[in-house]
Design a protein around this motif. Structure first.
Motif, PDB file in Angstrom:
ATOM      1  N   HIS A  94      26.647  43.423  44.325  1.00  0.00           N
ATOM      2  CA  HIS A  94      27.022  44.065  43.068  1.00  0.00           C
ATOM      3  C   HIS A  94      26.861  43.121  41.883  1.00  0.00           C
ATOM      4  CE1 HIS A  94      30.035  45.959  40.262  1.00  0.00           C
ATOM      5  NE2 HIS A  94      29.311  46.992  40.636  1.00  0.00           N
ATOM      6  N   GLN A 104      27.789  44.933  30.816  1.00  0.00           N
ATOM      7  CA  GLN A 104      28.048  44.906  32.256  1.00  0.00           C
ATOM      8  C   GLN A 104      29.456  45.369  32.602  1.00  0.00           C
ATOM      9  OE1 GLN A 104      26.958  41.331  34.345  1.00  0.00           O
ATOM     10  NE2 GLN A 104      25.038  42.340  34.755  1.00  0.00           N
ATOM     11  N   GLY A 105      30.410  44.897  31.821  1.00  0.00           N
ATOM     12  CA  GLY A 105      31.788  45.278  32.095  1.00  0.00           C
ATOM     13  C   GLY A 105      32.053  46.747  31.820  1.00  0.00           C
ATOM     14  N   PHE A 111      35.795  44.289  38.561  1.00  0.00           N
ATOM     15  CA  PHE A 111      34.591  43.546  38.164  1.00  0.00           C
ATOM     16  C   PHE A 111      34.959  42.097  37.846  1.00  0.00           C
ATOM     17  CE2 PHE A 111      31.448  42.037  35.179  1.00  0.00           C
ATOM     18  CZ  PHE A 111      30.262  42.590  35.609  1.00  0.00           C
ATOM     19  N   GLU A 121      45.565  45.048  24.119  1.00  0.00           N
ATOM     20  CA  GLU A 121      46.638  44.539  24.961  1.00  0.00           C
ATOM     21  C   GLU A 121      47.697  43.806  24.142  1.00  0.00           C
ATOM     22  OE1 GLU A 121      44.140  42.285  27.531  1.00  0.00           O
ATOM     23  OE2 GLU A 121      43.550  44.039  28.696  1.00  0.00           O
ATOM     24  N   PHE A 148      39.766  41.053  28.424  1.00  0.00           N
ATOM     25  CA  PHE A 148      38.990  39.820  28.561  1.00  0.00           C
ATOM     26  C   PHE A 148      37.497  40.117  28.676  1.00  0.00           C
ATOM     27  CE2 PHE A 148      37.092  36.232  30.676  1.00  0.00           C
ATOM     28  CZ  PHE A 148      37.797  35.132  30.217  1.00  0.00           C
ATOM     29  N   ALA A 149      37.196  41.225  29.365  1.00  0.00           N
ATOM     30  CA  ALA A 149      35.790  41.534  29.637  1.00  0.00           C
ATOM     31  C   ALA A 149      35.061  42.071  28.422  1.00  0.00           C
ATOM     32  CB  ALA A 149      35.698  42.538  30.781  1.00  0.00           C
ATOM     33  N   SER A 185      37.665  48.505  30.121  1.00  0.00           N
ATOM     34  CA  SER A 185      38.921  48.660  30.848  1.00  0.00           C
ATOM     35  C   SER A 185      39.713  47.362  30.950  1.00  0.00           C
ATOM     36  CB  SER A 185      38.663  49.226  32.239  1.00  0.00           C
ATOM     37  OG  SER A 185      37.752  48.423  32.933  1.00  0.00           O
ATOM     38  N   TYR A 186      39.216  46.292  30.335  1.00  0.00           N
ATOM     39  CA  TYR A 186      39.881  44.998  30.473  1.00  0.00           C
ATOM     40  C   TYR A 186      39.610  44.216  29.196  1.00  0.00           C
ATOM     41  CZ  TYR A 186      41.476  41.208  33.665  1.00  0.00           C
ATOM     42  OH  TYR A 186      42.176  40.231  34.320  1.00  0.00           O
ATOM     43  N   PHE A 237      29.490  48.717  35.033  1.00  0.00           N
ATOM     44  CA  PHE A 237      29.711  48.457  36.448  1.00  0.00           C
ATOM     45  C   PHE A 237      31.176  48.431  36.829  1.00  0.00           C
ATOM     46  CE2 PHE A 237      25.565  46.463  35.606  1.00  0.00           C
ATOM     47  CZ  PHE A 237      24.814  47.214  36.480  1.00  0.00           C
ATOM     48  N   SER A 238      32.041  48.802  35.907  1.00  0.00           N
ATOM     49  CA  SER A 238      33.447  48.725  36.239  1.00  0.00           C
ATOM     50  C   SER A 238      34.076  50.099  36.131  1.00  0.00           C
ATOM     51  CB  SER A 238      34.122  47.756  35.279  1.00  0.00           C
ATOM     52  OG  SER A 238      35.474  48.075  35.171  1.00  0.00           O
ATOM     53  N   ALA A 248      27.437  33.578  30.000  1.00  0.00           N
ATOM     54  CA  ALA A 248      26.721  34.646  30.690  1.00  0.00           C
ATOM     55  C   ALA A 248      25.424  35.010  29.967  1.00  0.00           C
ATOM     56  CB  ALA A 248      27.611  35.878  30.819  1.00  0.00           C
ATOM     57  N   LEU A 306      27.988  32.373  36.772  1.00  0.00           N
ATOM     58  CA  LEU A 306      28.939  31.659  35.932  1.00  0.00           C
ATOM     59  C   LEU A 306      29.464  30.407  36.622  1.00  0.00           C
ATOM     60  CD1 LEU A 306      31.068  34.508  34.297  1.00  0.00           C
ATOM     61  CD2 LEU A 306      29.262  33.174  33.248  1.00  0.00           C
ATOM     62  N   ILE A 343      46.319  48.543  27.720  1.00  0.00           N
ATOM     63  CA  ILE A 343      45.406  47.678  28.472  1.00  0.00           C
ATOM     64  C   ILE A 343      43.992  48.030  28.040  1.00  0.00           C
ATOM     65  CG2 ILE A 343      44.522  47.148  30.803  1.00  0.00           C
ATOM     66  CD1 ILE A 343      47.287  46.100  30.580  1.00  0.00           C
ATOM     67  N   LYS A 396      33.010  32.452  27.896  1.00  0.00           N
ATOM     68  CA  LYS A 396      32.412  33.034  29.101  1.00  0.00           C
ATOM     69  C   LYS A 396      31.251  33.947  28.739  1.00  0.00           C
ATOM     70  CE  LYS A 396      34.021  30.676  31.496  1.00  0.00           C
ATOM     71  NZ  LYS A 396      33.389  29.819  32.492  1.00  0.00           N
ATOM     72  N   MET A 437      41.113  43.916  36.779  1.00  0.00           N
ATOM     73  CA  MET A 437      39.847  44.640  36.787  1.00  0.00           C
ATOM     74  C   MET A 437      39.026  44.173  37.978  1.00  0.00           C
ATOM     75  SD  MET A 437      36.886  44.163  33.958  1.00  0.00           S
ATOM     76  CE  MET A 437      35.658  45.363  33.530  1.00  0.00           C
ATOM     77  N   PHE A 486      38.541  31.603  25.193  1.00  0.00           N
ATOM     78  CA  PHE A 486      37.872  31.437  26.480  1.00  0.00           C
ATOM     79  C   PHE A 486      36.956  32.608  26.813  1.00  0.00           C
ATOM     80  CE2 PHE A 486      37.741  30.953  31.143  1.00  0.00           C
ATOM     81  CZ  PHE A 486      37.374  29.625  31.206  1.00  0.00           C
TER      82      PHE A 486
END
Lengths: 472, 567
Positions: free
Chosen positions: B268, A332-333, B244, A307, A167-168, A164-165, A336-337, A200, B277, A313, A196, B242, A192
């Protein structure tokens, strides 16, 4: 029995009398030593600085934390955003002034497309806006399934998964596969969100010089030697190469065929981030794989956001089911989102329709990119960075003043000058302290298919004017 | 005994009634408790402790009743046995698959890459392959309507024991939705929210194609952020695309090396990721346990950083408003008292509580009648109560100014879609009553009523229900792995959509069903759902509670007496 015990006792007492004195003394010392050992604490370190309650209270009273956030100066360059009124499409209204947009990644001009809007509206009328849940818990809509299968079909891969994003997307995909102990080889210019994702994953990261295959091969060879030393560890250490198709930070393209060769030579998997190249490169807009004619199955995972060219989006990953399906429980994105609002998915589907119906738009985009690339050559004081067919180029200072802030100031004055003339450009923004390898300051020049010949000429002459006026 | 004020910093005494250590429900504890319970069969009123009655009453303006009835021992033993049997069969089937006796449905690695290091370790997917796959049909059920009080599901069938699904093309209509986080019923395709979102779609389109710092900062974004700040009663706010990512991309901007993050054990995944992070040291305190938190705070300040013993730069306490798997509400008054005493900062994630708690729908701060300025970082999402998407961070002006210039999201991520922004603006105005109606107000009230009613009825039926009496997230314990699948399927057969969760989202023996109450649920719907839950509960023998309360309609809810333990 009682008498027997008594006898033993008597014998003991007798032995005590008979024993020589030195023996008794020695035994006495030994007994004392044992008692001491029994009652002394094993670790004394703690004891030495045990604090009384009062001292603790004082320490607590004394402690002064730093402020939650450092004060931001009022004139911090990235504090005050420019305000856009109305749609951020080809014609954009900035601070009340109508301008031509050379800054949004709306490559195919789909942001303002009537068909896309209609489909989004129809979806809104059916589903409302939000999904009120993650994919697992009634947040999967028929539209999501359709978009996933359409993306897979468009990219000619087995499966696709949507986030849904934007970047994620890659930031979740990398840690879904690469764990602690695994090794990731990354290009220094990686964006970037890749950085990240690497962080992670907690894997071991090895950076190679931007687009330098020799440097990559050197690292791979080093690793191969390492593996030969410890084959047991090597059997469970996964290795990945993470690269971008078109680099957002440098506007150049990764040498994918060479990477694929290295992949099979050194048995490393390739993750490819295509946010800038999806819907841009290739005859049908499939990205770098199509551009180079590389078999898409040779790339383990492709991720891109929806995007930029798609102008909706969210993001997606695609590849073989063996790889992609894993993210449905481990991304995870994804797990959990909340899922992507259905109207945005519907807009993306319609954008794919348009892209499929009319592959000429990609040629048009490339032609325009090349034209701007040619026209901007020879701008005084500025150098153009990127490949000719990249739709988002960077203009950097030819000679840096040595101070990043004054360079930025100089470039900003060019952007402001162009804004006066109704041409919108933007500085490429970075978090200077967080970037692993901070790119030099630059102005972004973004090409879209909506820009006419006149628009392009106007923008080019504006930039040249500004550069010759301001850079001396 | 009810979750009570005995867990208090002031009297510094862990509530250890019956001489038991309060731990998370587990077998050992159950063994202890089982025989101790025999002589005190039913709870007596004197066992119940409610905040208002205690000497800490000053902190709590209303009764704070939270219950976590312990797992009956027999159930715990049977649950472990269930997992044991499943694991044995899992190994057996893996063995059969390996020898190609059983057909293997798992997607395979490409032939050319067979000699690569395997992408997954063999044991990694054991659970997925052998346990999850059996009941996979309970998740990811696709819907084809608004996720409102009732929804339409796409019917799917599997010919190969859930390895693949086929869509039959039929629709299961009007399934009562007890799964979506649609607390205030703003998931709608008609009404003012949908209309204004439609207008904005026509005007702006759906995308932005730039970041906030470049040129993706629309006037609608600015307007929404002002409204969010006003709604929460704080100086300033910033929104992100978002929920999250709001946590995972902004926590690194707030804390770093040399900082300490104290995090609730049930926080969460996004908060855990954000903390990780950030590069700070992370310490975890027991769920909603104030002694545990105070002990960590005290130790942290007294001892400083490990090894160097330098004082911490700052300490950030991270808690959630409503915990989405436990249904518990954070003990905010106590957290704030602790935070003030020890000069720590407080990061409050109101993903589930914003809109859903408090007389004015302003979340957990409003629920306890506290001052929002006492919370340093107010975070929440728009996905749930507002029926939109994204998240926000709100607080003092300096905080937001810092985030505007340093948030990962503001610099690198595409800004929010305009119609989504519009949905937030319209729904928020509605809750604030700025649209000139009382619809928002009524919904907040309706949700509170529905919650209390639904929880009370479930208790009366004899189910074990976790969490706070006022929390619209209602976890109902199933325990056994086989019942996870059975409950989900039986409910769907009777046209009710529920969420069931098991390990790893919960502790291994505490599998549960989770109902999310919405203001859009009518009394009829709730009654229908309740009667079906009761029916299925009898069928599957889910009425585990040994402290069933007597049904009585006249009794106010906080008189309900039941026994439980704290975590």
């Amino acid at each position: 029995m009682a008498s027997g015990q008594q006898w033993v006792l008597v014998e003991m007492v007798q032995a005590f009398y008979e024993a020589p004195a030195y023996h008794l003394i020695l035994e006495g010392i030994l007994i004392l030593w044992i008692i001491r050992l029994l009652f002394s604490k094993t670790y004394k370190l703690h004891e030495t600085y045990k604090l009384t309650e009062k001292e603790k209270e004082d320490l607590i009273e004394e402690w002064q934390p730093e402020p939650l956030v450092p004060a931001t100066s009022k004139d911090h360059p990235s504090l005050n955003y420019v305000v856009v009124t109305g749609p951020p499409s080809h014609k954009i209204v900035i601070d009340g002034k109508e301008c031509i947009n050379f800054a949004s990644f709306n490559f195919l001009g789909l942001l303002d497309n009537k068909r896309v809007k209609e489909k989004a509206l129809a979806s809104l009328k059916k589903y409302g806006v939000g999904t009120c849940g993650p994919r697992g818990f009634y947040g999967t809509f028929d539209v999501h399934l359709e978009l996933e299968s359409r993306l897979a079909k468009f990219m000619k891969t087995e499966e696709a998964i949507i986030y849904s994003y934007g970047f994620a997307t890659i930031a979740s995909a990398i840690p879904a596969y690469s764990k602690r102990g695994d090794i990731i080889f990354v290009d220094e210019a990686a964006c970037f969100s890749i950085q990240k994702g690497l962080q992670a994953s907690r894997s071991f990261i090895k950076y190679f010089k931007h687009n330098d295959m020799e440097d990559l091969e050197r690292l791979l060879k080093e690793q191969e030697l390492e593996d030969q030393k410890n084959p047991r560890k090597a059997r469970v250490t996964r290795k990945f190469i993470v690269v971008e198709g078109l680099y957002i930070n440098t506007a150049d393209i990764c040498p994918l065929p060479d990477l694929v060769k290295l992949k099979y030579k050194y048995k490393v998997r390739i993750f490819l981030e295509e946010s800038m190249s999806f819907g841009v490169l290739g005859e049908h807009g499939r990205g770098v794989t199509e551009h180079f004619g590389v078999n898409i199955d040779d790339i383990d995972l492709i991720s891109a956001n929806m995007e930029n060219a798609v102008a909706s989006i969210g993001g997606f990953c695609c590849g073989r089911s063996f790889v992609i399906d894993h993210q449905r429980l481990s991304g995870q994105g994804y797990c959990f989102s909340a899922s992507l609002p259905p109207m945005l998915a519907a807009a993306a589907i319609e954008a794919l329709n348009i892209m499929e119906e009319d592959p000429d738009i990609f040629t048009v985009l490339r032609e325009k990119s090349k034209q701007i690339y040619m026209d901007l050559q020879g701008t005084p004081g500025l150098k153009l960075v990127g490949v000719p067919f990249a739709p988002a180029l960077h203009l950097q200072l030819e000679k840096s003043s040595g101070c990043r802030n004054s360079d930025m100031q100089l470039l900003r004055s060019i952007v402001d000058y162009c804004l006066e003339k109704h041409v919108v450009l933007t500085l490429a923004r970075y978090l200077e302290k967080e970037e692993r390898f901070l790119p030099p300051p630059s102005i972004r020049v973004v090409v879209t298919i909506e820009q006419t010949e006149d628009d392009i000429q106007k923008a080019v002459s504006c930039i040249k004017e500004a550069a010759s006026a301001l850079l001396k | 005994m009810t979750e009570s004020p005995a867990t208090k910093p002031a009297n510094g005494e862990v509530r250890v009634k019956n001489g038991l250590k309060p731990e998370r429900n587990g077998l050992v504890k159950s063994l202890h408790r089982c025989h101790e319970r025999q002589h005190k069969h039913h709870c007596h009123p004197d066992e119940e402790e409610v905040h208002a009655a205690s000497h800490h009453g000053s902190l709590y303006k209303r009764p704070f009743i939270e219950s976590f009835e312990e797992t009956p021992m027999l159930v715990a033993v049977l649950t472990y046995m269930g997992y044991g049997i499943l694991t044995i069969f899992g190994y057996l089937r893996d063995f059969l698959r390996q020898w190609k006796i059983e057909r293997c449905h798992i997607a395979r690695e490409k032939e050319e890459q067979k000699d690569f290091v395997p992408l997954y370790q063999d044991f990694e997917n054991f659970y997925t392959r052998n346990l999850y796959m059996r009941i996979r049909d309970n998740w990811n059920r696709p819907i084809c309507s608004v996720p409102g009080a009732k929804m339409d599901l796409m019917e799917r069938a599997s010919q190969d024991y859930n390895w693949t699904f086929e869509y039959t093309g039929r629709v299961v209509p009007d399934v009562i939705n007890l799964g979506s986080y649609n607390y205030l019923g703003f998931a709608e395709n008609t009404g003012p929210c949908a209309e204004s979102a439609a207008e904005v779609t026509v005007k702006y389109g759906v995308g932005v194609a730039s970041t906030r710092q470049e040129i993706g900062n629309l006037d609608r974004h600015e307007e929404m952020e002002k409204l969010v700040a006003k709604f929460l009663g704080v100086e300033s706010a910033m929104a992100f695309g978002m929920g999250f990512a709001t946590n995972s991309m902004n926590m690194p901007a707030l804390a770093g090396k040399g900082c300490l993050i104290l995090s609730d054990e049930l926080n969460h995944a996004s908060l855990v990721l954000g903390a990780r992070l950030s590069g700070s040291t992370i310490r975890v305190f027991k769920h909603n346990n104030m002694q545990s938190l105070e002990k960590l705070l005290k130790e942290a300040i007294v001892h400083g950083q490990p090894r160097t013993h330098r004082p911490w730069k700052k300490i950030l306490i991270v808690v959630e408003g409503i915990y989405s798997m436990e249904g518990s509400i954070v003990r905010l008054p106590e957290v704030i008292a602790l935070k003030k005493r020890y000069r720590a900062y407080l990061y409050l994630d109101e993903a589930h509580s914003i809109g859903a708690l408090g007389p004015r729908g302003r979340g957990v701060v409003d629920y306890f009648g506290l001052d929002p300025c006492d919370v340093d970082v107010m975070m929440g999402t728009f996905t749930k109560s507002f029926g939109a998407a994204g998240g926000y961070i709100a607080g003092k002006r300096e905080l937001i100014e810092y985030l505007r210039s340093h948030s990962h999201s503001a610099v690198y991520a595409t800004s929010m879609s305009p119609p989504v922004v519009e949905q937030i603006i319209t729904s928020m105005k509605c809750i604030m009553g700025e649209d000139g109606t009382t619809i928002g107000c009524d919904r907040v009230r309706q949700l509170a009523e529905n919650t209390v009613y639904f929880r009370k009825r479930l208790r009366e039926m004899g189910f074990i229900i976790y969490g706070n009496n006022d929390s619209p997230v209602v976890p109902m314990m199933l325990y056994m792995p086989a019942k996870i699948g059975a409950f989900g399927r039986e409910m769907l057969k009777r046209n009710i959509g529920v969420v069931v969760v098991g390990f790893p989202a919960t502790p291994i023996i505490e599998s549960r069903a989770r109902f999310c109450i919405s203001a859009a649920h009518s009394k009829d719907m709730l009654d229908r759902a309740l009667s079906v839950i009761s029916e299925v509960g009898d069928l599957l023998q889910l009425k585990y509670s040994r402290h069933r309360i007597q049904p009585s309609s006249a009794r106010p809810f906080d008189d309900n007496v039941y026994e439980d333990i704290d975590d």
